[in-house]
Design an enzyme around this catalytic site. Structure first.
Site, PDB file in Angstrom:
ATOM      1  N   ASP A 163      -2.314   3.046   9.198  1.00 18.88           N
ATOM      2  CA  ASP A 163      -0.871   2.898   8.924  1.00 18.88           C
ATOM      3  C   ASP A 163      -1.428   1.252   8.264  1.00 18.88           C
ATOM      4  O   ASP A 163      -1.135  -0.029   7.487  1.00 18.88           O
ATOM      5  CB  ASP A 163       0.305   2.260  10.037  1.00 18.88           C
ATOM      6  CG  ASP A 163       0.699   3.681  10.160  1.00 18.88           C
ATOM      7  OD1 ASP A 163       0.838   4.404   8.970  1.00 18.88           O
ATOM      8  OD2 ASP A 163       0.492   4.819  11.073  1.00 18.88           O
ATOM      9  N   ASP A 173       2.951  -1.613   4.633  1.00 21.53           N
ATOM     10  CA  ASP A 173       2.614   0.125   4.381  1.00 21.53           C
ATOM     11  C   ASP A 173       3.994   0.400   5.254  1.00 21.53           C
ATOM     12  O   ASP A 173       3.823   0.630   6.413  1.00 21.53           O
ATOM     13  CB  ASP A 173       2.034   0.580   4.796  1.00 21.53           C
ATOM     14  CG  ASP A 173       1.588   2.366   4.720  1.00 21.53           C
ATOM     15  OD1 ASP A 173       1.842   2.454   3.360  1.00 21.53           O
ATOM     16  OD2 ASP A 173       1.108   3.210   5.666  1.00 21.53           O
ATOM     17  N   GLU A 212       3.824  -1.082  -0.807  1.00 17.98           N
ATOM     18  CA  GLU A 212       4.052   0.263  -1.415  1.00 17.98           C
ATOM     19  C   GLU A 212       5.166   0.280  -1.671  1.00 17.98           C
ATOM     20  O   GLU A 212       6.242   0.697  -0.970  1.00 17.98           O
ATOM     21  CB  GLU A 212       3.320   1.468  -0.252  1.00 17.98           C
ATOM     22  CG  GLU A 212       3.541   2.231  -1.113  1.00 17.98           C
ATOM     23  CD  GLU A 212       2.225   3.323  -0.401  1.00 17.98           C
ATOM     24  OE1 GLU A 212       0.763   3.069   0.065  1.00 17.98           O
ATOM     25  OE2 GLU A 212       3.098   4.673   0.519  1.00 17.98           O
TER      26      GLU A 212
END
Length: 174
Positions: free
Chosen positions: A142, A9, A70
């Site tokens: 996160d 991420d 992502e």
């Protein structure tokens, strides 16, 4: 056969890392998670180097076979979007530097895979990641997102194996 997947991420202030193992039956097991705190660097270039170096060290230690990251979404602030893209680029470079292929997922795809709806919020993602990986306690946001990305990749690769159609051939609805 067990496959080790790293989920990333990316962020310009914190980058989440999550690693899972997935066995042939599709059962996922937690291996590692962390969030790189990048706020200690004096300049942005130092943050990018920290992502590259620290993520590279994690990859070297845990030796994942596949990686998922992502995809960048369009932010309201162009400067934030550029910084996010650069952090993402540093992470992708660290991954491919170690010979691991990268698959990208939109945030909505990750939420759909983990929460069951593409409109899930961070709390729901954290909760479901904990349940799916049998983790106790509250996960850092996160790191939870990174584990969710790894889980989304595991679910997607299992579907691809079942139906035999490559992900690149899927038609996207807009």
């Amino acid at each position: 056969m067990t496959v080790r997947i790293i989920g990333i991420d990316p962020g310009s202030q914190r980058t989440g890392i999550g690693i899972i193992d997935v066995d042939a039956s599709g059962k996922s097991r937690h291996v590692f998670h962390s969030a790189l705190n990048l706020l200690g660097c004096d300049d942005f270039a130092g943050r990018l180097k920290q992502i590259f170096d620290e993520l590279g060290a994690v990859i070297a230690e845990y030796a994942p076979q596949e990686a998922a990251i992502e995809r960048v979404f369009m932010a309201r602030n162009p400067d934030s979007a550029l910084k996010l893209g650069q952090a993402r680029g540093a992470a992708i470079c660290a991954i491919v530097h170690h010979g691991v292929g990268v698959t990208e997922y939109a945030a909505r795809e990750v939420k759909q895979a983990v929460v069951g709806t593409g409109a899930g919020d961070k709390t729901q993602v954290q909760h479901m990641v904990g349940i799916l990986l049998n983790l106790s306690g509250r996960l850092q946001a996160d790191a939870a997102d990174a584990l969710a990305i790894a889980l989304a990749h595991a679910h997607t690769r299992a579907s691809i194996q079942r139906i035999g159609i490559p992900r690149s051939a899927w038609r996207r609805r807009r």
